[in-house]
Design a protein around this motif. Structure first.
Motif, PDB file in Angstrom:
ATOM      1  N   ARG A 189      30.001  53.019  71.555  1.00 42.71           N
ATOM      2  CA  ARG A 189      28.870  53.891  72.056  1.00 42.71           C
ATOM      3  C   ARG A 189      28.278  54.063  72.909  1.00 42.71           C
ATOM      4  N   PHE A 190      28.503  54.213  74.463  1.00 45.36           N
ATOM      5  CA  PHE A 190      27.516  53.854  75.521  1.00 45.36           C
ATOM      6  C   PHE A 190      27.232  55.534  76.012  1.00 45.36           C
ATOM      7  N   ASP A 191      25.847  55.461  75.722  1.00 44.85           N
ATOM      8  CA  ASP A 191      24.878  56.590  76.153  1.00 44.85           C
ATOM      9  C   ASP A 191      25.730  58.311  75.554  1.00 44.85           C
ATOM     10  N   GLY A 192      26.127  57.657  73.469  1.00 42.32           N
ATOM     11  CA  GLY A 192      26.574  58.352  72.950  1.00 42.32           C
ATOM     12  C   GLY A 192      28.190  58.899  73.639  1.00 42.32           C
ATOM     13  N   ARG A 193      29.039  58.797  74.242  1.00 47.18           N
ATOM     14  CA  ARG A 193      29.894  59.209  75.100  1.00 47.18           C
ATOM     15  C   ARG A 193      31.066  57.849  74.265  1.00 47.18           C
ATOM     16  N   ARG A 194      31.946  58.159  73.236  1.00 44.02           N
ATOM     17  CA  ARG A 194      32.903  57.077  72.730  1.00 44.02           C
ATOM     18  C   ARG A 194      33.375  56.277  74.454  1.00 44.02           C
ATOM     19  N   ILE A 195      33.499  54.420  73.849  1.00 42.42           N
ATOM     20  CA  ILE A 195      33.838  53.741  74.943  1.00 42.42           C
ATOM     21  C   ILE A 195      35.415  53.175  74.971  1.00 42.42           C
ATOM     22  N   ASP A 196      35.217  52.513  73.652  1.00 37.61           N
ATOM     23  CA  ASP A 196      36.529  51.911  73.587  1.00 37.61           C
ATOM     24  C   ASP A 196      37.839  52.150  73.189  1.00 37.61           C
ATOM     25  N   HIS A 197      38.493  53.584  73.247  1.00 35.91           N
ATOM     26  CA  HIS A 197      39.912  54.348  73.505  1.00 35.91           C
ATOM     27  C   HIS A 197      40.213  54.383  74.527  1.00 35.91           C
ATOM     28  N   LEU A 198      39.066  55.012  75.547  1.00 30.39           N
ATOM     29  CA  LEU A 198      39.240  55.089  76.812  1.00 30.39           C
ATOM     30  C   LEU A 198      40.682  54.044  77.660  1.00 30.39           C
ATOM     31  N   SER A 199      41.059  55.089  78.435  1.00 28.52           N
ATOM     32  CA  SER A 199      42.318  54.159  79.469  1.00 28.52           C
ATOM     33  C   SER A 199      42.046  53.339  80.062  1.00 28.52           C
ATOM     34  N   ASP A 200      42.508  52.281  80.463  1.00 29.18           N
ATOM     35  CA  ASP A 200      42.201  51.203  81.443  1.00 29.18           C
ATOM     36  C   ASP A 200      41.649  51.715  82.795  1.00 29.18           C
ATOM     37  N   GLU A 201      42.377  52.454  82.913  1.00 32.96           N
ATOM     38  CA  GLU A 201      41.748  53.346  84.211  1.00 32.96           C
ATOM     39  C   GLU A 201      40.562  53.479  84.665  1.00 32.96           C
ATOM     40  N   GLU A 202      39.740  54.625  83.265  1.00 32.13           N
ATOM     41  CA  GLU A 202      38.880  54.762  83.064  1.00 32.13           C
ATOM     42  C   GLU A 202      37.560  53.703  82.465  1.00 32.13           C
ATOM     43  N   LYS A 203      37.789  52.957  81.397  1.00 25.93           N
ATOM     44  CA  LYS A 203      37.848  51.511  81.425  1.00 25.93           C
ATOM     45  C   LYS A 203      36.576  51.297  82.699  1.00 25.93           C
ATOM     46  N   ARG A 204      37.379  50.610  83.617  1.00 21.18           N
ATOM     47  CA  ARG A 204      37.695  50.115  84.879  1.00 21.18           C
ATOM     48  C   ARG A 204      36.047  51.054  85.692  1.00 21.18           C
ATOM     49  N   ARG A 205      36.835  52.494  85.913  1.00 23.16           N
ATOM     50  CA  ARG A 205      35.311  52.738  85.956  1.00 23.16           C
ATOM     51  C   ARG A 205      33.460  53.142  85.892  1.00 23.16           C
ATOM     52  N   ILE A 206      33.991  52.076  84.408  1.00 23.38           N
ATOM     53  CA  ILE A 206      32.262  52.245  83.486  1.00 23.38           C
ATOM     54  C   ILE A 206      32.263  51.054  84.074  1.00 23.38           C
ATOM     55  N   ARG A 207      33.138  50.202  84.175  1.00 22.84           N
ATOM     56  CA  ARG A 207      32.901  48.392  84.518  1.00 22.84           C
ATOM     57  C   ARG A 207      32.422  48.597  85.779  1.00 22.84           C
ATOM     58  N   GLY A 208      31.106  47.767  86.460  1.00 24.62           N
ATOM     59  CA  GLY A 208      29.891  47.735  87.296  1.00 24.62           C
ATOM     60  C   GLY A 208      29.603  49.050  87.370  1.00 24.62           C
ATOM     61  N   LYS A 209      30.448  50.141  86.936  1.00 25.86           N
ATOM     62  CA  LYS A 209      29.473  50.926  87.737  1.00 25.86           C
ATOM     63  C   LYS A 209      28.056  51.859  86.039  1.00 25.86           C
ATOM     64  N   GLU A 210      28.765  51.043  85.124  1.00 24.78           N
ATOM     65  CA  GLU A 210      27.961  51.719  84.755  1.00 24.78           C
ATOM     66  C   GLU A 210      27.431  49.986  83.429  1.00 24.78           C
ATOM     67  N   ILE A 211      28.843  49.371  83.427  1.00 21.02           N
ATOM     68  CA  ILE A 211      28.383  48.398  82.899  1.00 21.02           C
ATOM     69  C   ILE A 211      28.053  46.892  83.669  1.00 21.02           C
ATOM     70  N   GLY A 212      27.499  46.277  83.931  1.00 19.85           N
ATOM     71  CA  GLY A 212      27.418  45.284  84.279  1.00 19.85           C
ATOM     72  C   GLY A 212      28.149  44.154  84.026  1.00 19.85           C
ATOM     73  N   SER A 213      28.680  42.631  84.212  1.00 17.55           N
ATOM     74  CA  SER A 213      28.554  41.765  83.714  1.00 17.55           C
ATOM     75  C   SER A 213      27.942  40.021  84.076  1.00 17.55           C
ATOM     76  N   VAL A 214      27.676  39.560  83.814  1.00 17.82           N
ATOM     77  CA  VAL A 214      27.367  37.778  84.442  1.00 17.82           C
ATOM     78  C   VAL A 214      28.145  37.375  83.107  1.00 17.82           C
ATOM     79  N   PHE A 215      28.939  35.983  83.985  1.00 19.31           N
ATOM     80  CA  PHE A 215      29.714  35.527  83.258  1.00 19.31           C
ATOM     81  C   PHE A 215      28.927  34.104  83.066  1.00 19.31           C
ATOM     82  N   GLN A 216      29.210  32.973  82.922  1.00 16.69           N
ATOM     83  CA  GLN A 216      28.668  31.574  82.569  1.00 16.69           C
ATOM     84  C   GLN A 216      29.376  30.423  84.101  1.00 16.69           C
TER      85      GLN A 216
END
Lengths: 344, 324
Positions: free
Chosen positions: B69-96
């Motif tokens: 859950r992110f900010d109270g909202r369940r995010i693990d079963h969202l569609s790929d499109e909805e997940k893509r919207r969260i990535r970057g906008k809500e959750i950023g990532s930095v890799f090795q």
């Protein structure tokens, strides 16, 4: 010829340059000059029998190049490496070189890349045995392999397995067993634990220490990790951009670092004990080795640099039992080094 | 309510014989503005946990149980499109490896502007101004000039700064940083850690910092979760875990780190190696390497027991508690 009181390794003004120019035609068409990269620039040190001499520095500082030159994997552009008083480069005949080659072995960083995946452990470990003709028959060969495996904490039954059946730490044990199979005097270890997890790293470092005591081995140890280097070394050389900027007894280097770059490196060691020491963030990066800065190569990042540092190359001077190449140290204008968590 | 809540997460990778469990029933939370360190040896499941949170588990791997859950909202079963919207906008990532996060064919400016435009309704000019400000923020010298350079024209440390700028450009509230300093030299490492800490402080961004390096954890994290064979074995305030670890694995891990000033004695070592995914034993996954293991450890799996500010999954710890 051998003098058992002298150093085992003597490295004299070693220089290694690589030609990094564009291909010949492109160079001529675009009227570009020949470009060379000085990977090793006038490096000089000795390694005494039974000690661990370490080279530390950031990536690209030339420490691995020195290791390859010392074991003779590369030929120096200038300078020489004396092993037990003999210059490897001066020997031409295979039969003269082989007995010396047997006495120096190397352990590499990546235990996944340094073992042939298609060979059984037996053949991997027996490679130096076969290459130098150390045994008379097959049963002696397996006996020697079993002995080497036992020495590194593996079981003789492991000889029949393939490398993929082992974890990273066990693979590194196999490469150590391979090195030991030649009955060497001298091991060059190029980042032997960098690819390993910390709990496994401790196993390998303890093993190496134990083997050193049992067989009287001499180590040249290459690492970027200062805590590891502190733990294993008798003496340490700090490299920056192909040059040695300081050589010192291990404990002295950490208590009384002379060169500003050594101090910088010490400041960047993370504080695992959470003493509250702030890690000092140093500005800048290692310059491009193709186009190094004039004068002292560290001057763009050095807080103590002055006009002389920007123009004149510092020459290495003897300090106590060590060596340092720094104008500021020479002129005595460096403040004393303070760090609370190391004690005196 | 915590910003991120991971509840009994289980990630599986099916194989021909059976499913390998890479992340086994782990729960953790991250508060807004907090840095949670996730530490463990290679194969412990830390990166898979991070990938599950941003919805980037490579098929056939899948989230087989639990909730994120992110900010109270369940995010693990969202569609790929909805997940893509969260990535970057809500959750950023930095890799090795910064090179794999950057497109070699576009300038860093183009990549930043594209990302900013994708996540906001700024004009193109405004996006470029914002991109420039970000590059200055992350400490790229002569940013106005460098904005039109390609990734290969930057050094490793500078590239990682660009990746961090990309990660923060849409103003996410959480950054998943997976070994962000591992590929860098020690002196550059310190710079990147300082940068992440500053961003976290200035903008209240939470960070999940995945690393194998206790030193990085010590300097950056508020709390730390120690992972072993897909499970969390201990979690708590960094200071407490590093100075007085309870779980035998954490204790062994801390003791095996070479330290300055501790002379000559052999390093403490944990014998053996972490079990591979297909051979994780019953009971406590650590029992075969544990100096304190007893009968119960081989039969039952310990759960996290909280005491004060830390929790450990160990029967030893459990017993001590009941003895009190």
């Amino acid at each position: 010829m051998t003098d058992s009181s002298g150093p085992l390794i003597e490295v004299r003004d070693l220089v290694k340059t690589y030609d990094v120019s564009r291909p010949w035609l492109a160079r001529v068409l675009e009227r570009l000059p020949v470009q060379t990269l000085k990977a090793v620039d006038g490096v000089k040190f000795t390694i005494r029998r039974g000690e661990t001499f370490s080279l530390v520095g950031e990536s690209g500082c030339g420490k691995s190049s020195v290791a390859r030159l010392v074991v003779g994997l590369d030929r120096p552009t200038r300078g020489s490496v004396l092993f037990d008083g003999m210059d490897l480069a001066g020997l031409r005949r295979r039969s003269d070189i082989a007995p010396i080659r047997r006495r120096m072995q190397m352990i590499f960083q990546d235990p996944y890349a340094s073992l042939n995946p298609r060979w059984r452990v037996e053949d991997i470990v027996a490679e130096p045995i076969d290459a130098f003709g150390l045994v008379a028959n097959r049963s002696e060969r397996s006996g020697k392999v079993a002995e080497s495996l036992r020495q590194v904490g593996l079981s003789p039954e492991d000889a029949r397995k393939f490398p993929h059946e082992f974890s990273g730490g066990q693979r590194q044990r196999i490469s150590i067993a391979r090195a030991l199979a030649a009955n060497p005097d001298f091991l060059v270890c190029d980042e032997p634990t960098s690819a390993l997890d910390v709990s496994v790293q401790a196993q390998i470092l303890n093993l190496m220490k134990d083997l050193q005591q049992r067989f009287g081995l001499t180590y040249l140890f290459i690492s970027h990790d200062l805590s590891v280097v502190y733990h294993v070394s008798s003496r340490i050389g700090v490299m920056y951009l192909g040059r040695l900027c300081e050589i010192s007894a291990a404990k002295d280097l950490f208590r009384r670092p002379q060169h500003p770059y050594t101090r910088l490196l010490l400041d960047t060691i993370p504080d695992v004990e959470m003493t509250g020491r702030e890690r000092v963030s140093v500005p800048g990066e290692v310059p491009d080795p193709i186009d190094p800065p004039p004068g002292c190569s560290f001057h763009p990042r050095c807080p103590f640099a002055n006009e002389r540092c920007r123009q004149e190359d510092p020459t290495p001077v003897q300090r106590g039992r060590g060596m340092v190449a720094c104008h500021a140290v020479e002129e005595g204008r460096l403040p004393p080094f303070k760090r609370s968590d190391l004690g005196q | 309510m915590a910003l991120l809540e991971v509840d009994r997460l289980r990630v599986e990778f099916p194989t021909r014989r059976r499913a390998l469990v890479a992340v086994d029933d782990i729960s953790l939370t991250i508060e807004a503005g907090e840095v949670l360190g996730v530490v463990g040896e290679s194969g412990a499941g830390k990166s898979v946990t991070g990938a599950a949170i941003i919805g980037l588990i490579e098929p056939p791997g899948r989230v087989a149980g639990g909730e994120i859950r992110f900010d109270g909202r369940r995010i693990d079963h969202l569609s790929d499109e909805e997940k893509r919207r969260i990535r970057g906008k809500e959750i950023g990532s930095v890799f090795q490896d910064p090179l794999t996060s950057l497109n070699p064919l576009f300038t860093v400016g183009q990549q930043l502007v594209e990302t900013i435009l994708a996540h906001s309704d700024r004009s193109a000019d405004d996006a470029r101004r914002h991109a420039l400000r970000l590059l200055e923020d992350v400490g790229i010298p002569a940013a106005a000039h460098r904005i039109d350079s390609y990734p290969h024209e930057f050094s490793g440390g500078m590239r990682q700064r660009v990746v961090i700028a990309l990660a923060v450009c849409a103003g996410p509230r959480l950054i998943i940083a997976d070994e962000p300093t591992t590929a860098l030299d020690v002196s550059i490492q310190a710079q990147i850690i300082a940068l992440l800490k500053r961003l976290c402080r200035d903008q209240g961004t939470a960070i999940m910092l995945i690393t194998h390096d206790m030193g990085v954890i010590a300097e950056t994290a508020d709390r730390v979760a120690v992972m072993y064979a897909g499970r969390i074995v201990e979690v708590g305030r960094v200071r407490q875990i590093l100075r007085a670890p309870t779980h035998p694995y954490t204790t062994g891990l801390m003791d095996s780190i070479p330290r300055l000033g501790h002379d000559d004695a052999d390093l403490a070592q944990i014998d053996g190696a972490m079990p591979r995914l297909h051979e994780i034993p019953d009971g406590c996954a650590f029992h075969s390497r544990c100096p304190h293991a007893f009968d119960l450890c081989r039969r039952r799996r310990p759960v996290l027991q909280t005491t004060g500010e830390a929790a450990a999954a160990c029967f030893l710890f459990d017993q001590e508690r009941s003895d009190d």
